[in-house]
Design a protein around this motif. Structure first.
Motif, mmCIF file in Angstrom:
data_model
loop_
_atom_site.group_PDB
_atom_site.id
_atom_site.type_symbol
_atom_site.label_atom_id
_atom_site.label_comp_id
_atom_site.label_asym_id
_atom_site.label_seq_id
_atom_site.Cartn_x
_atom_site.Cartn_y
_atom_site.Cartn_z
ATOM 1 N N ILE A 100 1.162 -1.225 0.020
ATOM 2 C CA ILE A 100 0.150 -0.112 0.004
ATOM 3 C C ILE A 100 0.883 1.356 0.090
ATOM 4 O O ILE A 100 0.612 2.270 -0.622
ATOM 5 C CB ILE A 100 -0.926 0.036 1.240
ATOM 6 N N HIS A 103 2.394 1.896 -3.375
ATOM 7 C CA HIS A 103 1.441 2.276 -4.380
ATOM 8 C C HIS A 103 0.938 3.831 -4.064
ATOM 9 O O HIS A 103 0.439 4.486 -4.865
ATOM 10 C CB HIS A 103 0.283 1.319 -4.188
ATOM 11 N N SER A 104 1.076 4.251 -2.666
ATOM 12 C CA SER A 104 0.676 5.548 -2.290
ATOM 13 C C SER A 104 1.681 6.578 -2.706
ATOM 14 O O SER A 104 1.472 7.890 -2.649
ATOM 15 C CB SER A 104 0.290 5.452 -0.806
ATOM 16 N N ILE A 105 2.754 6.269 -3.386
ATOM 17 C CA ILE A 105 3.597 7.216 -3.859
ATOM 18 C C ILE A 105 3.341 7.545 -5.171
ATOM 19 O O ILE A 105 3.343 6.762 -6.231
ATOM 20 C CB ILE A 105 5.342 6.732 -3.721
ATOM 21 N N PRO A 106 2.842 8.924 -5.551
ATOM 22 C CA PRO A 106 2.843 9.386 -6.790
ATOM 23 C C PRO A 106 3.631 8.901 -7.916
ATOM 24 O O PRO A 106 4.956 9.162 -7.942
ATOM 25 C CB PRO A 106 2.605 10.930 -6.826
ATOM 26 N N PHE A 108 4.130 10.116 -10.788
ATOM 27 C CA PHE A 108 4.987 11.187 -11.585
ATOM 28 C C PHE A 108 6.161 11.665 -10.851
ATOM 29 O O PHE A 108 7.053 11.874 -11.476
ATOM 30 C CB PHE A 108 3.913 12.351 -11.852
ATOM 31 N N ARG A 140 -2.073 -6.283 -4.515
ATOM 32 C CA ARG A 140 -3.354 -6.242 -3.431
ATOM 33 C C ARG A 140 -4.504 -6.961 -3.830
ATOM 34 O O ARG A 140 -5.397 -7.407 -3.273
ATOM 35 C CB ARG A 140 -3.500 -4.818 -2.892
ATOM 36 N N LEU A 197 0.548 13.649 -18.169
ATOM 37 C CA LEU A 197 0.906 14.614 -17.285
ATOM 38 C C LEU A 197 2.125 14.993 -16.996
ATOM 39 O O LEU A 197 2.359 16.262 -16.854
ATOM 40 C CB LEU A 197 0.631 13.738 -15.833
ATOM 41 N N PHE A 201 3.398 18.921 -17.205
ATOM 42 C CA PHE A 201 4.556 19.468 -16.148
ATOM 43 C C PHE A 201 5.748 20.022 -17.058
ATOM 44 O O PHE A 201 6.793 20.152 -16.376
ATOM 45 C CB PHE A 201 5.027 18.608 -15.008
ATOM 46 N N ARG B 7 3.503 3.577 16.943
ATOM 47 C CA ARG B 7 3.561 3.642 15.520
ATOM 48 C C ARG B 7 4.006 5.072 15.119
ATOM 49 O O ARG B 7 4.784 5.176 14.116
ATOM 50 C CB ARG B 7 1.974 3.218 14.731
ATOM 51 N N LEU B 421 -5.378 5.903 2.251
ATOM 52 C CA LEU B 421 -4.045 5.819 2.096
ATOM 53 C C LEU B 421 -3.623 5.369 0.400
ATOM 54 O O LEU B 421 -2.932 6.063 -0.078
ATOM 55 C CB LEU B 421 -3.268 4.837 2.741
ATOM 56 N N PRO B 422 -4.558 4.340 -0.110
ATOM 57 C CA PRO B 422 -4.191 4.024 -1.377
ATOM 58 C C PRO B 422 -4.274 5.280 -2.443
ATOM 59 O O PRO B 422 -3.834 5.312 -3.524
ATOM 60 C CB PRO B 422 -4.995 2.917 -1.947
ATOM 61 N N ALA B 425 -2.049 9.031 -3.384
ATOM 62 C CA ALA B 425 -1.037 9.519 -4.648
ATOM 63 C C ALA B 425 -1.785 10.374 -5.708
ATOM 64 O O ALA B 425 -1.336 11.275 -6.220
ATOM 65 C CB ALA B 425 -0.441 8.163 -5.240
ATOM 66 N N HIS B 426 -3.213 9.909 -5.819
ATOM 67 C CA HIS B 426 -4.054 10.578 -6.589
ATOM 68 C C HIS B 426 -4.278 12.079 -6.066
ATOM 69 O O HIS B 426 -4.118 12.927 -6.985
ATOM 70 C CB HIS B 426 -5.429 9.792 -6.667
ATOM 71 N N LEU B 428 -2.320 14.051 -4.310
ATOM 72 C CA LEU B 428 -1.097 14.822 -4.219
ATOM 73 C C LEU B 428 -0.794 14.957 -5.615
ATOM 74 O O LEU B 428 -0.424 16.299 -6.010
ATOM 75 C CB LEU B 428 0.053 13.955 -3.768
ATOM 76 N N THR B 429 -1.122 14.005 -6.651
ATOM 77 C CA THR B 429 -0.956 14.371 -8.161
ATOM 78 C C THR B 429 -2.151 15.558 -8.157
ATOM 79 O O THR B 429 -1.704 16.590 -9.031
ATOM 80 C CB THR B 429 -1.357 13.183 -8.984
ATOM 81 N N THR B 432 -1.034 18.695 -7.283
ATOM 82 C CA THR B 432 0.180 19.428 -8.045
ATOM 83 C C THR B 432 -0.440 20.010 -9.424
ATOM 84 O O THR B 432 -0.124 21.209 -9.745
ATOM 85 C CB THR B 432 1.223 18.683 -8.170
ATOM 86 N N THR B 463 10.433 15.347 -0.157
ATOM 87 C CA THR B 463 10.476 13.878 0.067
ATOM 88 C C THR B 463 10.091 13.759 1.583
ATOM 89 O O THR B 463 9.281 13.000 2.037
ATOM 90 C CB THR B 463 11.783 13.174 -0.300
ATOM 91 N N PHE B 470 2.511 11.659 4.918
ATOM 92 C CA PHE B 470 1.896 10.444 4.611
ATOM 93 C C PHE B 470 1.868 9.459 5.800
ATOM 94 O O PHE B 470 0.982 9.002 6.023
ATOM 95 C CB PHE B 470 2.547 9.870 3.429
ATOM 96 N N GLN B 474 -1.286 8.148 7.568
ATOM 97 C CA GLN B 474 -1.546 6.568 7.540
ATOM 98 C C GLN B 474 -2.068 5.875 8.889
ATOM 99 O O GLN B 474 -2.707 5.270 9.139
ATOM 100 C CB GLN B 474 -0.422 5.794 7.030
ATOM 101 N N ASP B 478 -5.302 4.529 10.026
ATOM 102 C CA ASP B 478 -5.405 3.066 10.699
ATOM 103 C C ASP B 478 -6.186 3.071 12.007
ATOM 104 O O ASP B 478 -6.827 1.943 12.181
ATOM 105 C CB ASP B 478 -4.078 2.553 10.697
#
Lengths: 258, 499
Positions: A100, A103-106, A108, A140, A197, A201, B7, B421-422, B425-426, B428-429, B432, B463, B470, B474, B478
């Motif tokens: 997970i 997969h959660s890192i973009p 791009f 997953r 995308l 950019f 955690r 969480l899954p 990424a969407h 954050l994209t 941007t 980063t 993140f 998370q 959870d």
């Protein structure tokens, strides 16, 4: 008391889904035309090619990327998914959590960091990144399918008869036929979408002609082209929908009790 | 609570791992820029100035290698305490070669006029005499005193004294520059003069050109000092000999990663593209990105709850296709909206006021888009899975869809938390893209610019910040999921339905 058998009307469902897909396509085209109305006659690109010629020449590269991305996604997804489901229960959630997080890192952002590392965007960076990220997601999905299958009546019956876990795993194989096409479609659309995308950019590939590069070029010149945008939208969004419709059609569904 | 704290504490080592991976990914950029000779993470061939200097001297004595001569000339005054006392151990012609190789250093130190040349025996006698008279000056206590006197009052004589010690003073000079950078108040004229003298001495010894002039501003003094300190982070291993624990940990410390970590801790992630400290820029830009991401998370939550309601009112598959269509068209409409809305695109300075209309549009766009995303994802799951058994029982008992949705609210919220969480990424994209489209001064545009310029410090800062946020999200997701999911509506809370 006996329950009535589920009534399935595949033909009616298919017609309805095809109609909805057509409606969606029309909406997409209408939106694209509304946005890009003034650009009725697309000008040629800087390379002197018309947009359609550009798309034709860049298709080979896109196909190569999609093939590489698909291979990575399917191999990684199936291998990792099988590993997750065959591990002990205690460690499986932890491995699932790592997938997970991965997969959660973009995607791009990873491609951009790789571009920083190499000084330019290498041709197959994008396919590898999308392949790995979608592979983690596929793992997953496969794990979820396995859990559902394992708790189902078929697996329990097979176990009760006395067959071993390998036999149950072999029975699980056909279940993946529903998941893998969806994963593949998402990978293809992910690659095309990521190209677009990156073009948005201004992180294009060097001299490579991709669909995303064409979008980037037109955006840089403030001359939007209808054809490539619609092409990208159709490839990035229409493909998963089409596959989903096909998979839904092939999957036996029961009607909801009224 | 204990598990939550545990955690959160585990986030710290996770962040270290993230920095290692991120640095490995980005380190190619700094290598491509040149000037870095250190390995990335482990240095199995650690060498301090004494080893380097003596190796170069031996090579010169044996083969008179040009590379070794250049290396010894670069090491300069820092090499003298390790070479001159041991000259007797070399053969006579070797001594003369080493003495000749050190002549550029003598010129730099003012022992010889520029352009003059000596033969071997005279060069040797020059260095032997120099060492007999001045070996006391090459002690750290003596250098420290000279530097302190220069900082106290920078005169021409004291600057000359610094120059005569050549690269041997660099360690103390950089220590003084570090103190100068650490102070928060604006530098005084006296400090400005001190920085001028120190940087001039360093530039004279190393041949680098980061110097100040009398009329330069005080802000520029800090900028020049920062450049020197950034260079010294890696170059210090060339000109100094580590002692004690630092010598023991040299394989780990004499690496680019350790140099970056030390610099990041000391200078708050260094200086950005716009000349401001990166941490300051991050503080200015991060809230906006965080706001957009927060809107995205709210959209996810609302979308999931809405999906729960819709599933109980209409067939999930029927609703899903329409929401999918809206979700797909939303980005195109938002892009068009960003073109139509009159936004002041004149400046992209992060210090400017954010235009409320653009910000509101971006927030709403993020909210709507992520809400649609959650809606269609949740409906896809509901459509394939069907209703839960207890849901069907309620229906059989005649409970209406709204009441049923209310009863299932907690369960749906848990599912929404699991979905967070899954989809980060969407989100954050999307944030941007919206920042670029609406030209908002968030992290996105600056990060894209940093990628184009291979700005390692900013990318590492982003980063780390992203990984920390993140990770916290998370843990929160959870924890909330655990407390929300495993609860099913109680039959006892239900009023008896009218059948």
């Amino acid at each position: 008391m006996t329950l009535p058998a589920p009534q399935i009307d595949h033909r009616r469902q298919t017609y309805r889904r095809v109609a909805q897909l057509g409606l969606l396509g029309l909406v997409l085209l209408a939106a694209a035309s509304w946005m890009l109305g003034p650009a009725a006659t697309p000008p040629p690109t800087e390379a002197g090619l018309s947009p359609l010629s550009w798309i034709a020449t860049s298709t080979l590269h896109v196909l190569l990327e999609v093939s590489l991305g698909l291979t990575i996604t399917l191999v990684l997804g199936v291998a990792l998914g099988c590993m997750l489901q065959t591990r002990e229960r205690s460690s499986s959630p932890l491995s699932g959590r790592w997938s997970i997080i991965g997969h959660s890192i973009p995607a791009f952002l990873i491609v951009a960091l790789l571009r920083t590392r190499h000084g330019e965007t290498l041709p197959f960076d994008l396919a590898i990144v999308v392949g790995v990220v979608n592979g983690l997601e596929a793992a997953r999905w496969i794990r979820a399918e396995w859990i559902q299958f394992e708790m189902g009546s078929v697996a329990q019956a097979v176990r009760a008869v006395g067959f071993d876990a390998g036999h149950v795993l072999r029975l699980f194989g056909p279940t993946l036929a529903r998941t893998l096409p969806l994963v593949a479609a998402r990978t293809c659309s992910g690659i095309v979408g990521l190209q677009a995308l990156l073009a948005f950019f201004h992180l294009n590939f060097g001299d490579l002609s991709t669909w995303g590069a064409l979008l980037g070029e037109t955006a840089a010149r403030h001359e939007p082209l209808t054809a490539p945008l619609v092409f990208c939208l159709a490839a990035a969004t229409g493909l998963p929908l089409a596959v989903q419709v096909v998979v839904e059609h092939l999957t036996v569904r029961e009607r909801r009790p009224s | 609570m204990g598990q939550f704290l545990r955690r959160v504490l585990w986030l710290l080592p996770a962040l270290v791992i993230v920095t290692v991976l991120g640095f490995w990914l980005i380190s190619g950029a700094s290598r491509a820029q040149g000037g870095h000779s250190l390995p990335t993470f482990i240095n199995l061939r650690t060498e301090d100035v004494s080893t380097r200097a003596w190796k170069a001297a031996e090579q010169i004595a044996l083969t008179n290698s040009g590379v070794a001569r250049a290396r010894l000339a670069r090491l300069g005054g820092a090499a003298l305490p390790y070479v001159l006392p041991r000259l007797d151990s070399l053969r006579p012609e070797g001594r003369e070669r080493v003495a000749l190789a050190l002549l550029p250093v003598a010129t730099r130190m003012g022992l010889l006029p520029a352009g003059s040349s000596l033969d071997g025996p005279r060069a040797l006698s020059l260095w032997v005499d120099f060492w007999e008279e001045h070996f006391v000056d090459f002690r750290s206590a003596r250098v420290k005193r000279i530097v302190e006197r220069t900082v106290d009052q920078a005169t021409e004589l004291r600057t000359q004294e610094l120059k005569r010690l050549d690269t041997f003073v660099l360690d103390e000079v950089m220590l003084e520059l570090t103190r100068f950078m650490a102070q928060r108040s604006a530098p005084t004229d006296k400090q400005q003069r001190a920085v001028l003298a120190l940087t001039n001495a360093a530039a004279h010894a190393t041949g680098l050109t980061w110097t100040l002039r009398e009329e330069t501003s005080k802000g520029q003094a800090r900028s020049v000092a920062a450049r020197w300190l950034s260079w010294w982070a890696e170059a210090r291993f060339e000109f100094t000999a580590p002692q004690g624990i630092e010598r023991f940990l040299a394989p780990l410390l004499q690496t680019r990663y350790a140099s970056w970590a030390r610099e990041a801790a000391r200078t708050r992630f260094g200086i950005g593209l716009d000349g401001n400290p990166i941490l300051v820029t991050l503080k200015q830009r991060f809230p906006l990105t965080l706001l957009l991401c927060f809107c995205g998370c709210c959209g996810l939550l609302v979308g999931s709850l809405l999906a729960s309601l819709l599933t109980r009112i209409r067939s999930a598959n029927t609703t899903r296709r329409f929401t999918t269509a809206i979700w797909l068209v939303t980005p195109a409409l938002l892009w068009a909206a960003s073109r139509v809305i009159p936004i002041d695109r004149a400046c992209l300075d992060c210090n400017r006021q954010v235009e409320p209309l653009a910000l509101a549009s971006a927030c709403i766009a993020c909210l709507v888009w992520s809400g649609m995303l959650a809606l269609q994802q949740q409906l896809a799951v509901e459509g394939s899975r069907g209703l839960a058994p207890w849901d069907r029982h309620y229906r059989i008992m005649g409970v209406g869809p709204l009441r049923l949705s209310w009863l299932a609210l907690r369960h749906s919220a848990g599912v929404a938390a699991a979905r967070l969480l899954p989809n980060l990424a969407h989100i954050l994209t999307a944030s941007t893209v919206l920042e670029v489209a609406f030209e908002l001064p968030g992290l996105g545009p600056y990060t894209l610019e940093a990628i184009s310029h291979a700005q390692v410090n900013w990318l590492m800062a982003v980063t780390i910040a992203t990984a920390a946020v993140f990770g916290l999200l998370q843990v929160l997701a959870d924890t909330s999921q655990q407390s929300l999911t495993d609860v099913k509506p109680s039959f006892f809370r239900l009023r008896r339905p009218r059948l």
